[in-house]
Design an enzyme around this catalytic site. Structure first.
Site, PDB file in Angstrom:
ATOM      1  N   CYS A 117      13.684  38.039  40.102  1.00  0.00           N
ATOM      2  CA  CYS A 117      12.505  37.963  40.963  1.00  0.00           C
ATOM      3  C   CYS A 117      12.823  38.489  42.367  1.00  0.00           C
ATOM      4  O   CYS A 117      13.982  38.735  42.699  1.00  0.00           O
ATOM      5  CB  CYS A 117      11.987  36.520  41.040  1.00  0.00           C
TER       6      CYS A 117
ATOM      7  N   GLU B 280      24.775  23.893  29.907  1.00  0.00           N
ATOM      8  CA  GLU B 280      25.026  25.298  29.554  1.00  0.00           C
ATOM      9  C   GLU B 280      24.217  26.275  30.415  1.00  0.00           C
ATOM     10  O   GLU B 280      23.358  27.008  29.906  1.00  0.00           O
ATOM     11  CB  GLU B 280      24.710  25.536  28.075  1.00  0.00           C
TER      12      GLU B 280
ATOM     13  N   GLU C  87      30.686  19.248  23.316  1.00  0.00           N
ATOM     14  CA  GLU C  87      29.815  19.346  22.139  1.00  0.00           C
ATOM     15  C   GLU C  87      30.528  20.060  21.010  1.00  0.00           C
ATOM     16  O   GLU C  87      31.246  21.038  21.244  1.00  0.00           O
ATOM     17  CB  GLU C  87      28.571  20.208  22.427  1.00  0.00           C
TER      18      GLU C  87
ATOM     19  N   PHE D  96      17.111  20.752  12.012  1.00  0.00           N
ATOM     20  CA  PHE D  96      18.059  20.840  10.903  1.00  0.00           C
ATOM     21  C   PHE D  96      19.492  21.089  11.378  1.00  0.00           C
ATOM     22  O   PHE D  96      20.351  21.487  10.607  1.00  0.00           O
ATOM     23  CB  PHE D  96      17.613  21.901   9.890  1.00  0.00           C
TER      24      PHE D  96
ATOM     25  N   CYS E 247      17.963  35.716  36.918  1.00  0.00           N
ATOM     26  CA  CYS E 247      16.563  35.950  37.280  1.00  0.00           C
ATOM     27  C   CYS E 247      16.492  37.196  38.165  1.00  0.00           C
ATOM     28  O   CYS E 247      17.365  37.413  38.995  1.00  0.00           O
ATOM     29  CB  CYS E 247      16.036  34.730  38.027  1.00  0.00           C
TER      30      CYS E 247
HETATM   31  C1  GLA Z   1      24.117  24.026  22.685  1.00  0.00           C
HETATM   32  C2  GLA Z   1      23.295  23.080  23.531  1.00  0.00           C
HETATM   33  C3  GLA Z   1      22.741  21.911  22.775  1.00  0.00           C
HETATM   34  C4  GLA Z   1      22.273  22.342  21.407  1.00  0.00           C
HETATM   35  C5  GLA Z   1      23.416  22.983  20.681  1.00  0.00           C
HETATM   36  C6  GLA Z   1      23.076  23.375  19.258  1.00  0.00           C
HETATM   37  O1  GLA Z   1      25.451  23.821  22.726  1.00  0.00           O
HETATM   38  O2  GLA Z   1      23.971  22.618  24.667  1.00  0.00           O
HETATM   39  O3  GLA Z   1      21.683  21.355  23.521  1.00  0.00           O
HETATM   40  O4  GLA Z   1      21.218  23.230  21.534  1.00  0.00           O
HETATM   41  O5  GLA Z   1      23.770  24.154  21.361  1.00  0.00           O
HETATM   42  O6  GLA Z   1      24.193  23.923  18.616  1.00  0.00           O
HETATM   43 ZN    ZN Z   2      14.571  34.353  40.936  1.00  0.00          ZN
END
Ligand code: GLA
Ligand code: ZN
Length: 717
Positions: free
Chosen positions: A160, A153, A318, A368, A158
């Site tokens: 800088c 993700e 995911e 959690f 940035c």
């Molecule tokens: C994102 C990230 C994961 C995790 C999930 C939690 O999609 O890629 O590493 O943090 O969120 O929902």
């Molecule tokens: Zn930078």
């Protein structure tokens, strides 16, 4: 799908982000046992494992990774191997502070969090290339490693000094001269004429933040720079491994509320990945939005991800097995919802269902967040059994992996257009709502179970019959010509208000709105009125065929238009512009272009789109009326259709089957008459298109279950 893989994969993928480094190796064996129980056949490994792969600069430890990959392989569980660049080890920030991002205020971050690196830093690029190379050299030729999961993700920017110079170089490439840049950015305004490239700085609240040309250029640059970083990660892999395909997980599709959290032009990004993958976290069961709107919005993003690589499947990299932990309210997924949401991903073209996360972590900020394996550590949980049910569903329909969604309808969702709309100031600043407008026009397509692709302004338009362009504010060269060709050839176009206001540099078209769309729409726009939330303007239909209800409401925005070649379908019936047209039809070649000059209530949009689809001859995936909240998506092969029937209601739904022979794709049993879907229930039907004329038996009963049924029938006869 197998075309992109090292070896053909003829089953759906079911798996999770797996973090063995968080657990003693004694837990790994139990993990494998549980994975097999849940029908998991792939895991993503090493996503945030850099500290464990390179505990000290230049000292590598792959022993544990060797061990876990071997264990997975022995158990037929494939690996999507991550490059660890999502999060860096503390030693790196300590020794090379330049890898840390500088924020808009010019302040360098301290060590912490993830996905917040300076992507321009040569040290960061070198360190990433080194670890990626080592991983590729060691694991790239392993058949059980099926995909590179590059970083995680990517997001943000940035500010800088290095990034400033890289931005300036990018600007020099795009504009060539400062004169061209000054013209494109309209810097005569407020005396901003630049005379030296060094005077240009990224947009910041402390400095320049209102020059739209600069803001748009910066968003394009951040997008390009991130794509460039991705390419550099893959290049390091390709030194040793030419074959394993690569992806990175896309996310934050409708990012509107976190301007600091820049997102990217994923249509552009998608060209660089071998397969598109994304992370989906809808707010199921929310009180703030109806379940059906959530379902339609999620369907839209599935369609968007599928469409970015036409004709190819994508992956759901995911999703949460039950509740996430970062929404304001994190509800449990109601019984059935997980299977339904998973089927929805597949129905829209995904070839996988994967989770964050396999096992709930013991500590830190995601402890959690739901996981397949909860803190109790065993399989006797509701979530585990629902996950296993998804595994069973995926396993039962292997032939569906070869099928694809085929759409005659497309809706425009264009990142640069959105960036432009987000920047303008005027009309209703608090209700620009581009994403909501896209969803408003997508929703009737979804309600009627019409397969829909998402396109941007660079997409190929051939093959579509019906195109909707909500708020096409910024027009890039070439798009209008292709739209004209599409309509002239017999297509139907629906464009909504805010059309054709600026060019690709965010400069307003001279000669008036809708700029280059004027001929195609057959009208021009004189001015835009803004309404308060509690106000509305009445709309009166002039077309009993397309808008039979008669009166409707406009909210928020109303444009005053003048017809040229278009004719009126509806007019304003209140306000000082009462009697003026507000919805129009323009015959153009063999097709028709419609313009909706106001922000319409759902009743108007639903009715109009339904009638126009019928007029254009676009078929629903289900020929007879469906109960509200029941959605049918179709994946096709040359000989078969897989129909995904999904009930997004908390109540039972009953539907009658259209004529034809159907089997339940999971059991192989025939289905006829009517069928009942449980609350949040789903069913997959298989329909064979080809009939073998000689035997009279359906020639291509290709699902495993159907083959079984056929062999039983043969044995009996
Ligand atoms: C994102 C990230 C994961 C995790 C999930 C939690 O999609 O890629 O590493 O943090 O969120 O929902
Ligand atoms: Zn930078």
């Amino acid at each position: 799908m197998h075309s992109i893989w090292k070896k053909p994969i003829r089953h759906f993928l079911h798996g999770a982000d797996y973090y063995p480094e968080q657990w003693p190796s004694s837990v790994w064996k139990e993990d494998i046992r549980l994975m097999k129980l849940a029908e998991v056949n792939v895991v993503s490994l090493g996503i945030f494992a850099w500290s464990y792969l390179e505990p000290k600069e230049g000292h590598f430890d792959f022993g544990w990774m060797d061990e876990i990959i071997a264990l997975l392989k022995k158990n037929n569980i494939a690996v999507m191997l991550a490059t660890p660049s999502g999060a860096r080890p503390p030693w790196m920030a300590q020794r090379y502070p330049e890898v840390l991002r500088v924020d808009q205020q010019g302040i360098r971050n301290l060590y912490g969090q993830r996905e917040n690196h300076c992507l321009t830093s040569p040290v960061y690029r070198e360190k990433v290339a080194c670890i990626n190379g080592k991983l590729a050299q060691r694991y790239g030729s392993d058949d059980s490693v099926i995909l590179w999961h590059v970083s995680n993700e990517y997001c943000g920017a940035c500010h800088c000094e290095r990034c400033q110079s890289s931005f300036r170089q990018w600007l020099q490439q795009r504009y060539g001269t400062l004169d061209a840049l000054n013209a494109a950015w309209f810097t005569a305004f407020w005396s901003h004429r630049y005379t030296d490239w060094e005077q240009i700085h990224s947009p910041t609240a402390r400095g320049e933040n209102g020059l739209h040309g600069l803001r748009l250029a910066w968003r394009r640059y951040v997008s390009d720079q991130t794509i460039d970083f991705y390419k550099s990660e893959v290049a390091a892999i390709r030194v040793y491994d030419k074959k394993t395909p690569a992806t990175t997980n896309f996310h934050l599709f409708f990012n509107k509320y976190q301007p600091e959290y820049y997102d990217f032009d994923y249509f552009k990004f998608a060209k660089e990945v071998d397969i598109v993958s994304w992370d989906s976290y809808p707010l199921w069961h929310s009180t703030g939005q109806s379940e059906l709107t959530t379902a339609a919005a999620t369907a839209l993003v599935h369609d968007l991800n599928r469409s970015m690589k036409p004709g190819q499947p994508h992956l759901l990299m995911e999703c949460a097995p039950s509740q996430p932990n970062w929404h304001r309210v994190n509800k449990l997924k109601r019984p059935g919802m997980h299977l339904l949401a998973s089927a929805q991903a597949i129905a829209h073209g995904s070839n996988s269902v994967q989770y964050f996360q396999w096992r709930k972590s013991r500590g830190s900020c995601e402890k959690f967040h739901s996981a397949v394996v909860d803190h109790c550590g065993h399989e006797h949980t509701r979530v585990f059994s629902e996950v296993s049910e998804v595994g069973g569903m995926l396993k039962a329909t292997p032939d569906a992996t070869e099928s694809r969604v085929q759409a005659q309808v497309a809706i425009l969702y264009d990142w640069e257009n959105r960036w432009g709309i987000e920047d303008y100031q005027g009309f209703r600043n608090d209700r620009k709502n581009y994403v909501e407008e896209v969803l408003r026009y997508y929703q009737p397509l979804w309600s009627q179970s019409v397969s829909t692709d998402c396109i941007n302004q660079d997409s190929d338009l051939t093959g579509y019959q019906f195109i909707i362009t909500p708020m096409p504010y910024m027009l890039r060269p070439g798009f209008v010509e292709r739209l004209e060709k599409f309509v002239a050839g017999g297509g139907t176009l629906v464009a909504t208000h805010c059309a054709g206001m600026v060019d690709q540099d965010d400069l307003v078209f001279q000669g008036g709105q809708p700029g280059a769309l004027r001929k195609l729409l057959g009208l021009w726009v004189e001015e835009t009125d803004a309404l308060y939330d509690e106000e509305h303007v009445t709309i009166r239909s002039r077309s009993a065929a397309l808008l039979p209800t008669g009166t409707y409401q406009a909210r928020e925005l109303c444009e005053r238009i003048h017809l040229e070649t278009a004719s009126s379908l509806a007019e304003y019936a209140s306000e000082f512009y009462a009697g003026e047209p507000c919805a129009t039809e323009n015959r153009f070649g063999k097709g028709k272009a419609y313009y909706i000059a106001f922000r319409a209530e759902a009743a108007f949009v639903d009715e109009l789109i339904q009638k126009l689809l019928a007029q254009a001859g676009v078929a629903s995936n289900w020929p007879t009326p469906l109960p509200k909240g029941v959605n049918v998506q179709r994946r096709c092969t040359a000989t078969s259709d897989f129909l995904y029937l999904m009930n997004f209601n908390a109540d039972i739904a009953t539907l009658s089957l259209p004529p034809g022979e159907y089997t339940d794709a999971q059991s192989g049993l025939p289905v006829a008459g009517s069928l009942t879907l449980a609350p949040y229930g789903m069913q997959i039907l298989h329909h064979c298109k080809e009939v073998d004329s000689k035997s009279g038996v359906q020639a291509s009963l290709r699902t495993r279950a159907s083959r079984k049924r056929l062999s039983i029938a043969r044995a009996e006869s």
